[in-house]
Design a protein around this motif. Sequence first.
Motif, mmCIF file in Angstrom:
data_model
loop_
_atom_site.group_PDB
_atom_site.id
_atom_site.type_symbol
_atom_site.label_atom_id
_atom_site.label_comp_id
_atom_site.label_asym_id
_atom_site.label_seq_id
_atom_site.Cartn_x
_atom_site.Cartn_y
_atom_site.Cartn_z
ATOM 1 N N LYS A 1 1.691 -6.429 -17.934
ATOM 2 C CA LYS A 1 2.862 -6.425 -17.056
ATOM 3 C C LYS A 1 2.464 -6.114 -15.610
ATOM 4 N N LEU A 2 1.608 -5.112 -15.424
ATOM 5 C CA LEU A 2 1.147 -4.777 -14.067
ATOM 6 C C LEU A 2 0.349 -5.933 -13.468
ATOM 7 N N ALA A 3 -0.537 -6.521 -14.275
ATOM 8 C CA ALA A 3 -1.342 -7.646 -13.778
ATOM 9 C C ALA A 3 -0.449 -8.810 -13.376
ATOM 10 N N ALA A 4 0.610 -9.050 -14.156
ATOM 11 C CA ALA A 4 1.535 -10.138 -13.838
ATOM 12 C C ALA A 4 2.240 -9.872 -12.521
ATOM 13 N N GLN A 5 2.686 -8.648 -12.315
ATOM 14 C CA GLN A 5 3.376 -8.303 -11.067
ATOM 15 C C GLN A 5 2.437 -8.465 -9.876
ATOM 16 N N GLU A 6 1.189 -8.024 -10.047
ATOM 17 C CA GLU A 6 0.228 -8.131 -8.947
ATOM 18 C C GLU A 6 -0.136 -9.579 -8.669
ATOM 19 N N SER A 7 -0.255 -10.385 -9.732
ATOM 20 C CA SER A 7 -0.560 -11.802 -9.568
ATOM 21 C C SER A 7 0.571 -12.506 -8.828
ATOM 22 N N LYS A 8 1.809 -12.178 -9.175
ATOM 23 C CA LYS A 8 2.968 -12.821 -8.556
ATOM 24 C C LYS A 8 3.028 -12.500 -7.067
ATOM 25 N N ARG A 9 2.646 -11.268 -6.723
ATOM 26 C CA ARG A 9 2.695 -10.869 -5.317
ATOM 27 C C ARG A 9 1.609 -11.531 -4.490
ATOM 28 N N SER A 10 0.464 -11.852 -5.112
ATOM 29 C CA SER A 10 -0.696 -12.172 -4.286
ATOM 30 C C SER A 10 -1.137 -13.632 -4.251
ATOM 31 N N LEU A 11 -0.734 -14.459 -5.193
ATOM 32 C CA LEU A 11 -1.314 -15.798 -5.260
ATOM 33 C C LEU A 11 -0.431 -16.872 -4.649
#
Length: 198
Positions: A73-83
Amino acid sequence: MPADPLHHAGQRLRSTTSRPPSDAEVSPVEVRRSTRRRSTVSAYREGGRTVVLIPARMSEAEEQRWVTVMLDKLAAQESKRSLGDAELAERAGRLSDQYFDGRARPASVRWVTNQNTRWGSCTPSEGSIRLSHRLQGMPEYVVDYVLLHELAHLLVPGHGPSFWRLLEAYPRTERARGYLEGVVAAGRLPHQPPSRTE
């Protein structure tokens, strides 16, 4: 994610440090159990580690399952913010270098909103790769798998044995495929309220 106020009120029962799943490229994980927490689970980054907050009554098996869920879940949130598109193209280049010796070189890599029945597509003659916007917010290892899948099509057009041999180099292939199959299966289920997590 913000720190849990119950933890800072001194209600932590115990704190353990776990190793993340072996194929996860993440920081060390600290699990904090709380007697006040009944059913909610939350997680946040703190310095160089990930903190997962769980109810004290959870079994070790439930703890491990929730650690995996919250890391994703954290990785998904970070991916959504950055890519964005530019970062996606850079990521494709790095993945090609790492897994295909730099042989797969797309001319363009971008997000598209018109792919609702597949996760990605590739036009080898143009060197173009398109990823469905539905991947945005999914864990990075899943996005990486789809990118690698499409990069592999620049080298091998079909889905024969030589194509799948290329993807064997990526250690999270089976995990990512399982995640995507789960998303598809969940989309076929009747709508239910989501389980409560913080």
